[in-house]
Design a protein around this motif. Structure first.
Motif, PDB file in Angstrom:
ATOM      1  N   LEU A   1       0.816  -1.213   0.000  1.00 42.57           N
ATOM      2  CA  LEU A   1       0.000   0.000   0.000  1.00 42.57           C
ATOM      3  C   LEU A   1       0.850   1.263   0.000  1.00 42.57           C
ATOM      4  CD1 LEU A   1      -2.857  -1.038   2.461  1.00 42.57           C
ATOM      5  CD2 LEU A   1      -2.885  -1.032  -0.029  1.00 42.57           C
ATOM      6  N   ASP A   2       2.030   1.226   0.625  1.00 44.30           N
ATOM      7  CA  ASP A   2       2.873   2.416   0.598  1.00 44.30           C
ATOM      8  C   ASP A   2       3.395   2.692  -0.810  1.00 44.30           C
ATOM      9  OD1 ASP A   2       4.346   0.089   0.787  1.00 44.30           O
ATOM     10  OD2 ASP A   2       5.949   0.968   1.995  1.00 44.30           O
ATOM     11  N   ILE A   3       3.688   1.609  -1.563  1.00 43.52           N
ATOM     12  CA  ILE A   3       4.098   1.787  -2.961  1.00 43.52           C
ATOM     13  C   ILE A   3       2.939   2.335  -3.781  1.00 43.52           C
ATOM     14  CG2 ILE A   3       4.833   0.566  -5.059  1.00 43.52           C
ATOM     15  CD1 ILE A   3       6.422  -1.327  -3.246  1.00 43.52           C
ATOM     16  N   ALA A   4       1.733   1.812  -3.526  1.00 44.26           N
ATOM     17  CA  ALA A   4       0.546   2.308  -4.232  1.00 44.26           C
ATOM     18  C   ALA A   4       0.382   3.810  -4.005  1.00 44.26           C
ATOM     19  CB  ALA A   4      -0.702   1.572  -3.750  1.00 44.26           C
ATOM     20  N   PHE A   5       0.561   4.254  -2.776  1.00 46.72           N
ATOM     21  CA  PHE A   5       0.431   5.678  -2.437  1.00 46.72           C
ATOM     22  C   PHE A   5       1.382   6.525  -3.284  1.00 46.72           C
ATOM     23  CE2 PHE A   5       1.938   9.312   0.069  1.00 46.72           C
ATOM     24  CZ  PHE A   5       0.736   9.934   0.390  1.00 46.72           C
ATOM     25  N   HIS A   6       2.642   6.112  -3.349  1.00 46.31           N
ATOM     26  CA  HIS A   6       3.638   6.896  -4.085  1.00 46.31           C
ATOM     27  C   HIS A   6       3.405   6.815  -5.599  1.00 46.31           C
ATOM     28  CE1 HIS A   6       5.793   7.869  -0.478  1.00 46.31           C
ATOM     29  NE2 HIS A   6       5.937   6.595  -0.158  1.00 46.31           N
ATOM     30  N   GLU A   7       2.923   5.671  -6.078  1.00 39.35           N
ATOM     31  CA  GLU A   7       2.651   5.548  -7.518  1.00 39.35           C
ATOM     32  C   GLU A   7       1.424   6.369  -7.932  1.00 39.35           C
ATOM     33  OE1 GLU A   7       4.593   4.398  -9.678  1.00 39.35           O
ATOM     34  OE2 GLU A   7       6.044   3.496  -8.297  1.00 39.35           O
ATOM     35  N   PHE A   8       0.437   6.487  -7.033  1.00 41.71           N
ATOM     36  CA  PHE A   8      -0.690   7.371  -7.324  1.00 41.71           C
ATOM     37  C   PHE A   8      -0.184   8.794  -7.547  1.00 41.71           C
ATOM     38  CE2 PHE A   8      -3.669   4.358  -4.980  1.00 41.71           C
ATOM     39  CZ  PHE A   8      -4.332   3.978  -6.132  1.00 41.71           C
ATOM     40  N   SER A   9       0.717   9.222  -6.689  1.00 41.75           N
ATOM     41  CA  SER A   9       1.287  10.563  -6.814  1.00 41.75           C
ATOM     42  C   SER A   9       2.045  10.706  -8.129  1.00 41.75           C
ATOM     43  CB  SER A   9       2.217  10.843  -5.632  1.00 41.75           C
ATOM     44  OG  SER A   9       2.724  12.156  -5.684  1.00 41.75           O
ATOM     45  N   HIS A  10       2.755   9.634  -8.511  1.00 41.00           N
ATOM     46  CA  HIS A  10       3.550   9.659  -9.746  1.00 41.00           C
ATOM     47  C   HIS A  10       2.672   9.752 -10.993  1.00 41.00           C
ATOM     48  CE1 HIS A  10       6.618   8.664 -12.691  1.00 41.00           C
ATOM     49  NE2 HIS A  10       5.878   7.646 -13.102  1.00 41.00           N
ATOM     50  N   TYR A  11       1.597   8.969 -11.022  1.00 37.14           N
ATOM     51  CA  TYR A  11       0.778   8.877 -12.233  1.00 37.14           C
ATOM     52  C   TYR A  11      -0.291   9.967 -12.348  1.00 37.14           C
ATOM     53  CZ  TYR A  11       2.803   4.388 -13.532  1.00 37.14           C
ATOM     54  OH  TYR A  11       3.665   3.393 -13.922  1.00 37.14           O
ATOM     55  N   VAL A  12      -0.931  10.339 -11.241  1.00 41.48           N
ATOM     56  CA  VAL A  12      -2.027  11.310 -11.351  1.00 41.48           C
ATOM     57  C   VAL A  12      -1.902  12.487 -10.387  1.00 41.48           C
ATOM     58  CG1 VAL A  12      -3.808   9.826 -12.348  1.00 41.48           C
ATOM     59  CG2 VAL A  12      -3.424   9.776  -9.878  1.00 41.48           C
ATOM     60  N   GLY A  13      -0.776  12.586  -9.672  1.00 38.04           N
ATOM     61  CA  GLY A  13      -0.543  13.759  -8.850  1.00 38.04           C
ATOM     62  C   GLY A  13      -0.751  13.533  -7.367  1.00 38.04           C
ATOM     63  N   PRO A  14      -0.251  14.439  -6.550  1.00 37.87           N
ATOM     64  CA  PRO A  14      -0.295  14.277  -5.086  1.00 37.87           C
ATOM     65  C   PRO A  14      -1.705  14.293  -4.504  1.00 37.87           C
ATOM     66  CG  PRO A  14       0.535  16.457  -5.702  1.00 37.87           C
ATOM     67  CD  PRO A  14       0.479  15.650  -6.953  1.00 37.87           C
ATOM     68  N   VAL A  15      -2.643  14.974  -5.166  1.00 40.00           N
ATOM     69  CA  VAL A  15      -4.005  15.031  -4.626  1.00 40.00           C
ATOM     70  C   VAL A  15      -4.625  13.632  -4.604  1.00 40.00           C
ATOM     71  CG1 VAL A  15      -6.318  16.001  -4.906  1.00 40.00           C
ATOM     72  CG2 VAL A  15      -4.316  17.422  -5.369  1.00 40.00           C
ATOM     73  N   ALA A  16      -4.383  12.844  -5.660  1.00 45.96           N
ATOM     74  CA  ALA A  16      -4.895  11.469  -5.709  1.00 45.96           C
ATOM     75  C   ALA A  16      -4.264  10.624  -4.611  1.00 45.96           C
ATOM     76  CB  ALA A  16      -4.622  10.853  -7.077  1.00 45.96           C
ATOM     77  N   ALA A  17      -2.966  10.808  -4.397  1.00 45.86           N
ATOM     78  CA  ALA A  17      -2.284  10.063  -3.338  1.00 45.86           C
ATOM     79  C   ALA A  17      -2.852  10.430  -1.966  1.00 45.86           C
ATOM     80  CB  ALA A  17      -0.782  10.349  -3.394  1.00 45.86           C
TER      81      ALA A  17
END
Length: 430
Positions: free
Chosen positions: A292-308
């Motif tokens: 889940l921590d990787i998912a959090f950072h990848e959300f930020s990478h792909y669609v921005g920090p707001v999604a994360a």
């Protein structure tokens, strides 16, 4: 405020809801207002269906297989509607919760065994929820896991305080938390821009791709159908609105069934959104995400920090709310199976110790979440089988006894759930 004052406040709020409900039963209320006094219990039970264990299984399934296993979530939620409706109906018909009926019907030794296994299941549940909330704090605010776990403990005590203020306060608080999770994942889904054709295909086309996809499907099912929610729901309806005869009890159940359908649709939509977002972002880009921590950072990478941030917030809120619901379920099973009750805050303190120990030991949080789901799967049969037995018994249920077709479907569901969870146990161990 004294315990006596709080109790009086609780009874007053309860009686107000009961008065409103009986006005509905007498035909004095029309329109959508008829439903309002009966809404609430299913939303508390539904929190168990969106706990951090669901985050782990849904994110993994979406990143590995895209939209393939969406149909498993859809089927799981249909099963959940049936199972939770049986539990709610048992409370309405008997004025007792499932563990209490089991204590009346089974030998003392069986009741003690059922209590012990249910406590182990609730500890496993609490492990997933506690770690999930602490992980949410860590991801959102970069708070180390141990201080995050202590903050989680304080937060869960605060939610339990709502229960002391009356069941309507608790229901409103839990509903607000569920709404936050809904908004968080709706926002993520909007940003992820999923392929809607593939989404509907995944929902409507049952299929697997190898043994690992079956294992993940069993994990999704194990994370969706929760034993403690089965025990808890019957306690939430047993004395909330008391029917004076079979006709009133049937009408109460019809309204409570609406509550269940609404709550399960919301829980199912949240779970689907988790998988859809993971498929749209990770699977599409060939990235398998199991932490889940990787998912959090990848959300930020792909669609921005707001999604994360929305993901971390959803994880935090889901963990906090479901943790408190798990504590309530623990109180129900102890009181029901062995007729012993301890202070709710003491129970909360005891059940958080294993989670704190695991966090302090440095175990990977996602691995701990997955293992907790395996333990949960062991307990499903011990809740489901007695539930079906009791709700099929006319002596116990009176006019709310299951129809034969309902009982047949319930046994098919129980056998399917038990077999899938045995498969999950076998694959995990061997």
């Amino acid at each position: 405020m004294s315990e006596k004052t709080l109790t009086k406040k609780y009874i007053t709020k309860k009686s107000k809801t009961s008065v409103s409900a009986h006005a509905v039963l007498r035909g004095e209320v029309t329109g959508i207002k008829k439903i309002l006094p009966f809404l609430g219990p299913a939303f508390i039970a539904a929190v168990a269906y969106i706990d951090p264990g669901n985050f782990a299984t849904n994110i993994t399934a979406g990143s590995k297989y895209g939209y393939l296993l969406l149909w498993v979530i859809a089927i799981s939620n249909l099963m959940a509607v049936l199972i939770q409706s049986l539990s709610a109906k048992l409370g309405i018909a008997t004025g007792k919760n499932l563990p209490e009926v089991a204590r009346d019907r089974f030998p003392k030794g069986v009741s003690i065994f059922l209590w012990i296994q249910s406590e182990l299941v609730i500890i496993a549940t609490d492990l997933a929820e506690f770690i999930g909330a602490a992980l949410g704090l860590y991801l959102l605010f970069d708070i180390p896991m141990i201080p995050a776990a202590l903050i989680t403990a304080v937060g869960s005590f605060a939610i339990l305080e709502l229960q002391r203020r009356g069941f309507r306060s608790l229901e409103a608080g839990i509903a607000a938390m569920v709404l936050i999770v809904v908004l968080a994942f709706a926002f993520q889904t909007f940003l992820a821009k999923p392929d809607m054709g593939a989404v509907f295909g995944g929902m409507l086309t049952p299929k697997f791709e190898g043994i690992d996809s079956i294992l993940l499907a069993a994990g999704i099912l194990g994370a969706t159908v929760m034993p403690h929610a089965i025990y808890l729901h019957s306690s939430l309806t047993q004395n909330r609105i008391v029917g004076r005869n079979d006709a009133e009890k049937k009408r109460i159940f019809k309204f409570e069934f609406i509550d269940i359908v609404i709550a399960m649709i919301i829980a199912g939509a949240i779970n689907m959104c988790m998988l859809i977002v993971s498929a749209a972002l990770f699977f599409k880009n060939g990235l398998v995400v199991e932490d889940l921590d990787i998912a959090f950072h990848e959300f930020s990478h792909y669609v921005g920090p707001v999604a994360a941030i929305s993901f971390g917030l959803g994880l935090l809120i889901a963990g906090l709310s479901s943790s408190s619901v798990g504590t309530m379920a623990g109180d129900v099973v102890m009181q029901g199976f062995i007729n012993v009750r301890i202070n709710l805050y003491l129970r909360r303190a005891i059940t958080m110790l294993p989670a704190l120990a695991i966090i302090i030991s440095g175990v990977n949080p996602t691995d701990a979440l997955v293992m907790s789901q395996v333990i949960l799967s062991f307990g499903i049969a011990f809740a489901l089988v007695p539930l079906i037995m009791f709700t099929s018994n006319k002596t116990i249920m009176g006019g709310l006894t299951n129809h034969k077709i309902t009982t047949m479907i319930a046994w098919v569901v129980a056998i399917l759930v038990i077999l899938l969870n045995l498969f999950l146990l076998y694959e995990t161990i061997f």
